[in-house]
Design an enzyme around this catalytic site. Sequence first.
Site, mmCIF file in Angstrom:
data_model
loop_
_atom_site.group_PDB
_atom_site.id
_atom_site.type_symbol
_atom_site.label_atom_id
_atom_site.label_comp_id
_atom_site.label_asym_id
_atom_site.label_seq_id
_atom_site.Cartn_x
_atom_site.Cartn_y
_atom_site.Cartn_z
ATOM 1 N N ALA A 165 0.867 -1.179 0.000
ATOM 2 C CA ALA A 165 0.000 0.000 0.000
ATOM 3 C C ALA A 165 0.904 1.229 0.000
ATOM 4 O O ALA A 165 2.051 1.157 0.455
ATOM 5 C CB ALA A 165 -0.878 -0.007 1.239
ATOM 6 N N GLY A 197 0.332 -5.124 0.628
ATOM 7 C CA GLY A 197 -0.853 -5.159 -0.236
ATOM 8 C C GLY A 197 -0.576 -5.810 -1.585
ATOM 9 O O GLY A 197 -1.474 -6.372 -2.208
ATOM 10 N N GLU A 239 -0.870 -9.446 -1.065
ATOM 11 C CA GLU A 239 -2.293 -9.768 -0.903
ATOM 12 C C GLU A 239 -3.016 -9.757 -2.250
ATOM 13 O O GLU A 239 -3.922 -10.554 -2.483
ATOM 14 C CB GLU A 239 -2.928 -8.772 0.072
ATOM 15 C CG GLU A 239 -2.372 -8.960 1.479
ATOM 16 C CD GLU A 239 -2.767 -7.840 2.423
ATOM 17 O OE1 GLU A 239 -2.224 -6.728 2.287
ATOM 18 O OE2 GLU A 239 -3.625 -8.067 3.287
ATOM 19 N N GLU A 246 3.680 -5.540 7.300
ATOM 20 C CA GLU A 246 2.783 -4.580 7.961
ATOM 21 C C GLU A 246 3.069 -4.390 9.447
ATOM 22 O O GLU A 246 2.995 -3.273 9.959
ATOM 23 C CB GLU A 246 1.313 -5.016 7.792
ATOM 24 C CG GLU A 246 0.747 -4.795 6.402
ATOM 25 C CD GLU A 246 0.999 -5.949 5.450
ATOM 26 O OE1 GLU A 246 1.826 -6.838 5.766
ATOM 27 O OE2 GLU A 246 0.371 -5.976 4.383
HETATM 28 N N1 DAK Z 1 4.531 3.331 -0.713
HETATM 29 C C1 DAK Z 1 4.908 4.496 -1.300
HETATM 30 N N2 DAK Z 1 6.073 4.680 -1.962
HETATM 31 C C2 DAK Z 1 6.905 3.626 -2.033
HETATM 32 C C3 DAK Z 1 6.576 2.359 -1.465
HETATM 33 C C4 DAK Z 1 5.323 2.247 -0.765
HETATM 34 N N3 DAK Z 1 4.926 1.092 -0.223
HETATM 35 N N4 DAK Z 1 7.599 1.508 -1.685
HETATM 36 C C5 DAK Z 1 8.516 2.209 -2.384
HETATM 37 N N5 DAK Z 1 8.100 3.472 -2.613
HETATM 38 C C6 DAK Z 1 8.786 4.548 -3.313
HETATM 39 C C7 DAK Z 1 9.979 5.080 -2.488
HETATM 40 O O1 DAK Z 1 9.507 6.043 -1.564
HETATM 41 C C8 DAK Z 1 10.836 5.689 -3.598
HETATM 42 O O2 DAK Z 1 10.268 6.916 -3.957
HETATM 43 P P1 DAK Z 1 11.243 8.219 -4.196
HETATM 44 O O3 DAK Z 1 11.953 8.407 -2.922
HETATM 45 O O4 DAK Z 1 12.128 7.809 -5.332
HETATM 46 O O5 DAK Z 1 10.272 9.314 -4.533
HETATM 47 C C9 DAK Z 1 10.629 4.736 -4.768
HETATM 48 O O6 DAK Z 1 9.428 4.024 -4.476
HETATM 49 C C10 DAK Z 1 11.747 3.724 -4.914
HETATM 50 O O7 DAK Z 1 11.926 3.108 -3.659
HETATM 51 P P2 DAK Z 1 13.374 2.941 -2.981
HETATM 52 O O8 DAK Z 1 14.266 4.055 -3.389
HETATM 53 O O9 DAK Z 1 13.136 2.698 -1.540
HETATM 54 O O10 DAK Z 1 13.894 1.612 -3.705
HETATM 55 P P3 DAK Z 1 14.888 0.544 -3.078
HETATM 56 O O11 DAK Z 1 15.244 -0.365 -4.192
HETATM 57 O O12 DAK Z 1 16.000 1.177 -2.351
HETATM 58 O O13 DAK Z 1 14.006 -0.258 -2.019
HETATM 59 C C11 DAK Z 1 12.021 -1.445 -1.248
HETATM 60 C C12 DAK Z 1 12.913 -1.010 -2.462
HETATM 61 C C13 DAK Z 1 10.766 -2.110 -1.769
HETATM 62 C C14 DAK Z 1 12.827 -2.434 -0.382
HETATM 63 C C15 DAK Z 1 11.713 -0.171 -0.408
HETATM 64 O O14 DAK Z 1 11.209 0.822 -1.300
HETATM 65 C C16 DAK Z 1 10.699 -0.435 0.650
HETATM 66 O O15 DAK Z 1 11.017 -1.000 1.697
HETATM 67 N N6 DAK Z 1 9.446 0.001 0.388
HETATM 68 C C17 DAK Z 1 8.393 -0.106 1.360
HETATM 69 C C18 DAK Z 1 7.855 -1.519 1.383
HETATM 70 C C19 DAK Z 1 6.746 -1.631 2.371
HETATM 71 O O16 DAK Z 1 6.977 -1.655 3.587
HETATM 72 N N7 DAK Z 1 5.520 -1.639 1.855
HETATM 73 C C20 DAK Z 1 4.326 -1.501 2.674
HETATM 74 C C21 DAK Z 1 3.869 -2.861 2.990
HETATM 75 S S1 DAK Z 1 2.614 -2.761 4.221
HETATM 76 C C22 DAK Z 1 -2.244 1.708 6.922
HETATM 77 C C23 DAK Z 1 -0.884 1.762 7.161
HETATM 78 C C24 DAK Z 1 -0.041 0.950 6.490
HETATM 79 C C25 DAK Z 1 -0.525 0.045 5.553
HETATM 80 C C26 DAK Z 1 -1.867 -0.020 5.296
HETATM 81 C C27 DAK Z 1 -2.741 0.804 5.975
HETATM 82 N N8 DAK Z 1 -3.105 2.621 7.611
HETATM 83 C C28 DAK Z 1 -2.613 3.401 8.681
HETATM 84 C C29 DAK Z 1 -4.429 2.802 7.135
HETATM 85 C C30 DAK Z 1 0.437 -0.770 4.882
HETATM 86 C C31 DAK Z 1 0.138 -1.760 4.119
HETATM 87 C C32 DAK Z 1 1.198 -2.452 3.382
HETATM 88 O O17 DAK Z 1 1.052 -2.772 2.242
#
Ligand code: DAK
Length: 263
Positions: A66, A111, A114, A134
């Site tokens: 997400a 997400g 999922e 998450e």
């Molecule tokens: N959301 C938004 N932007 C994201 C993103 C995400 N999930 N994942 C990556 N990006 C963006 C990064 O911010 C970056 O943007 P810029 O800085 O270039 O503008 C761009 O994508 C490239 O990412 P990286 O530079 O970080 O690329 P790397 O190769 O270094 O790393 C990575 C890739 C996938 C390991 C890293 O980007 C990462 O850890 N991303 C986050 C993964 C993650 O944790 N996803 C969320 C899963 S949990 C809620 C709260 C939370 C949720 C739902 C509801 N509420 C409070 C309602 C969460 C749900 C989930 O899905």
Amino acid sequence: MSDKLIDVTEKEGVVRLTLNRPKALNALNSDLITELNKVLVELEQRSDLRAVLITGAGEKSFVAGADISEMRDKTPEEARVFASQALTTVKRIEHLPVPVVALVNGFCLGGGCELALACDWAIASDNAIFGQPEVGLGVIPGFGGTQRLPRRVGSALALDLITTGRKIDAAEALRIGLVNRVVPAGELDAVAEELTQQFAGNGRQAIRSAKQAIYDGMDQDLDSALALETSLFALALPVKNKVKAWARSSRSASRIFESAWYD
Ligand code: DAK
């Protein structure tokens, strides 16, 4: 690639949906989910579909979860609405009458995992990374992960992945049954083409019924689920009898069977 949030292309009844926010690794924000829902509603109306492929734009990511930047400011009520919309959308995938295949080309997190779990098939490139991170953000999976992951890999592994938030590679995803196949990066399309050809050689209604029997049956007790199978099986018989015995196992028989079904 178009500048739309979802790029839709089609070849011989196989529709390919490419989630198109590569700069954010195709993270799911409200607009992307709304658009996906809209496209799926359109696909539900079609009787000529053969299969649907879902993938992410770019070479790095299927969906990195997400959109965290959008999520973090949501109130509990807004979070509930967002999760319900996302759940409705992924349920549409399960209910499509044709096989839906996730082509997982890189990060498949939160997400994104999922979304892949809601697809009937998942083919991963060998550099794909999976996880439900998450809990690290203080939330739990909210797009069906707490229910579909244990149904796919068993509750012990689902608890392992969800409570640790650890990431796994494609080989481990294959070993635990999270994905059906792993192929070298760059070969996803060729394998998808092969797979959809196989679907095309089979009865459309048979695939639809099999999908219904499996998904609906999994949520019922065994006797009810077997009764459901019997009903879906029996529905086919008057049609099957129209097919000459010699042709039953052939490709053309599938077509006869199918056209008879729609008579
Ligand atoms: N959301 C938004 N932007 C994201 C993103 C995400 N999930 N994942 C990556 N990006 C963006 C990064 O911010 C970056 O943007 P810029 O800085 O270039 O503008 C761009 O994508 C490239 O990412 P990286 O530079 O970080 O690329 P790397 O190769 O270094 O790393 C990575 C890739 C996938 C390991 C890293 O980007 C990462 O850890 N991303 C986050 C993964 C993650 O944790 N996803 C969320 C899963 S949990 C809620 C709260 C939370 C949720 C739902 C509801 N509420 C409070 C309602 C969460 C749900 C989930 O899905």
